[in-house]
Design a protein around this motif. Structure first.
Motif, short mmCIF file in Angstrom:
data_model
loop_
_atom_site.label_atom_id
_atom_site.label_comp_id
_atom_site.label_asym_id
_atom_site.label_seq_id
_atom_site.Cartn_x
_atom_site.Cartn_y
_atom_site.Cartn_z
N ALA A 1 0.83 -1.21 0.00
CA ALA A 1 0.00 0.00 0.00
C ALA A 1 0.87 1.26 0.00
N SER A 2 1.92 1.26 0.80
CA SER A 2 2.79 2.43 0.86
C SER A 2 3.56 2.63 -0.44
N PHE A 3 4.01 1.53 -1.04
CA PHE A 3 4.77 1.64 -2.27
C PHE A 3 3.89 2.04 -3.46
N ALA A 4 2.58 1.88 -3.35
CA ALA A 4 1.70 2.40 -4.39
C ALA A 4 1.89 3.90 -4.52
N ALA A 5 2.05 4.56 -3.38
CA ALA A 5 2.34 6.00 -3.39
C ALA A 5 3.73 6.27 -3.92
N LEU B 1 1.46 -2.84 -11.64
CA LEU B 1 2.59 -3.73 -11.38
C LEU B 1 2.82 -3.93 -9.89
N LEU B 2 2.79 -2.86 -9.12
CA LEU B 2 3.02 -2.95 -7.68
C LEU B 2 1.90 -3.74 -6.98
N LEU B 3 0.67 -3.52 -7.39
CA LEU B 3 -0.44 -4.27 -6.81
C LEU B 3 -0.34 -5.75 -7.17
N ALA B 4 0.11 -6.05 -8.40
CA ALA B 4 0.28 -7.44 -8.81
C ALA B 4 1.34 -8.13 -7.96
N ILE B 5 2.44 -7.43 -7.68
CA ILE B 5 3.47 -7.99 -6.81
C ILE B 5 2.91 -8.25 -5.42
N GLY B 6 2.13 -7.30 -4.92
CA GLY B 6 1.53 -7.47 -3.60
C GLY B 6 0.60 -8.67 -3.54
N VAL B 7 -0.20 -8.85 -4.58
CA VAL B 7 -1.14 -9.98 -4.62
C VAL B 7 -0.39 -11.31 -4.72
N LEU B 8 0.60 -11.37 -5.60
CA LEU B 8 1.30 -12.63 -5.87
C LEU B 8 2.30 -13.00 -4.78
N MET B 9 2.97 -12.01 -4.19
CA MET B 9 4.03 -12.30 -3.22
C MET B 9 3.59 -12.18 -1.77
N PHE B 10 2.64 -11.28 -1.49
CA PHE B 10 2.32 -10.98 -0.09
C PHE B 10 0.85 -11.18 0.25
N LEU C 1 -6.37 0.31 0.82
CA LEU C 1 -5.98 -1.07 0.50
C LEU C 1 -5.86 -1.98 1.72
N LEU C 2 -5.86 -1.42 2.93
CA LEU C 2 -5.71 -2.24 4.13
C LEU C 2 -7.02 -2.31 4.91
N PRO C 3 -7.18 -3.33 5.76
CA PRO C 3 -8.38 -3.43 6.59
C PRO C 3 -8.55 -2.21 7.49
N GLU C 4 -9.78 -1.94 7.89
CA GLU C 4 -10.09 -0.75 8.67
C GLU C 4 -9.35 -0.73 10.00
N HIS C 5 -9.15 -1.90 10.62
CA HIS C 5 -8.52 -1.90 11.94
C HIS C 5 -7.05 -1.45 11.88
N MET C 6 -6.46 -1.42 10.69
CA MET C 6 -5.08 -0.97 10.56
C MET C 6 -4.92 0.53 10.77
N ALA C 7 -6.03 1.25 10.83
CA ALA C 7 -5.96 2.69 11.09
C ALA C 7 -5.33 2.96 12.45
#
Length: 267
Positions: A63-67, A122-131, A221-227
């Protein structure tokens, strides 16, 4: 016969910019692989559930690297390219053509938008596939991504245009954009949780748009509780929008007051 307007000329210029960009293979590879490789490496190192409950470190970093990807394709690439074109006389020659200046910059923005969309995918694809990043299913989350993307590329592109005037030559162009970009990634909570930074460092990072753009993408991109992991304990999306909008205005003012078509070394 209808004369072409600034918008149509800008679209045509955008097509030229895209062709030139994709012909330079080394530039294309660096543009898309630098943030992607960093995400893969740093995400693999910190992909742990220890600090974030059920959310892995790799997911947070995605999520951070999307920025970070948007800042790279706008601020870094655009600022560097303009400095190089100013140094080799390209801007001077283009300015002498019967093309409105706004059309030239629209062409640059077309390139930035296309490159930023590709980088984000590309970054979201890496996140989905790797993490194991779970992409949001709510329309509201994607709407947040959309306005973050729009404000982010606008603010960072304008700042990149302004920063291009700081470089005295093509050789120093990369340093003038890459160095502040790299520093901001560290002090804006992209590489590490912002709570782990010294207060003075986090305070400096909060002045610039990277911190708020990264926070906004985490909200989308993250769950609400991560706030609860954010310094304020909430996503602060309203504040994110205001800060980014102010940087759009500030970036425009800087562009209008600092941008030059000729190198300062030209006699």
């Amino acid at each position: 016969m209808t004369m072409p307007n600034a918008l149509s000329i800008g679209a045509a210029r955008g097509a030229v910019e895209l062709k030139q960009f994709f012909r330079e293979r080394s530039s294309v590879v660096f543009t898309f692989t630098f943030p992607a490789v960093l995400l893969a490496l740093v995400g693999s190192i910190f992909d742990s559930d220890a600090l974030t409950g059920a959310v892995g470190g790799g997911q947070v970093l995605t999520a951070s690297f999307a920025a970070a990807g948007i800042v790279s394709t706008s601020f870094v690439n655009l600022g560097t390219a303009l400095a190089v074109e100013r140094d080799d006389g390209t801007l001077k020659r283009l300015r002498s053509l019967p093309m409105p200046p706004v059309s030239f910059f629209l062409g640059k923005i077309v390139l930035v938008v296309v490159a930023s969309v590709a980088e984000l995918v590309l970054l979201l694809a890496i996140g989905v596939l790797m993490f194991d990043v779970a992409l949001p299913s709510e329309a509201s989350a994607w709407l947040t991504v959309a306005w973050l993307f729009a404000l982010g590329i606008t603010a960072c592109s304008l700042l990149g245009i302004a920063a291009s005037s700081l470089a005295r030559s093509a050789r120093s162009a990369g340093v003038m954009t890459t160095l502040p970009y790299t520093v901001l990634l560290f002090i804006s909570g992209v590489y590490t949780p912002i709570q782990t930074l010294p207060d003075w460092m986090a305070g400096i990072g909060s002045v610039f748009p990277v911190k708020w753009l990264a926070q906004g993408f985490r909200a989308a991109l993250l769950p609400e509780h991560m706030a609860a992991q954010e310094p304020a304990g909430q996503w602060e999306l309203g504040k994110v929008a205001v800060v980014l909008a102010l940087w759009c205005v500030g970036g425009l003012v800087l562009c209008l007051t600092t941008f030059r078509w000729r190198s300062s070394l030209t006699r």
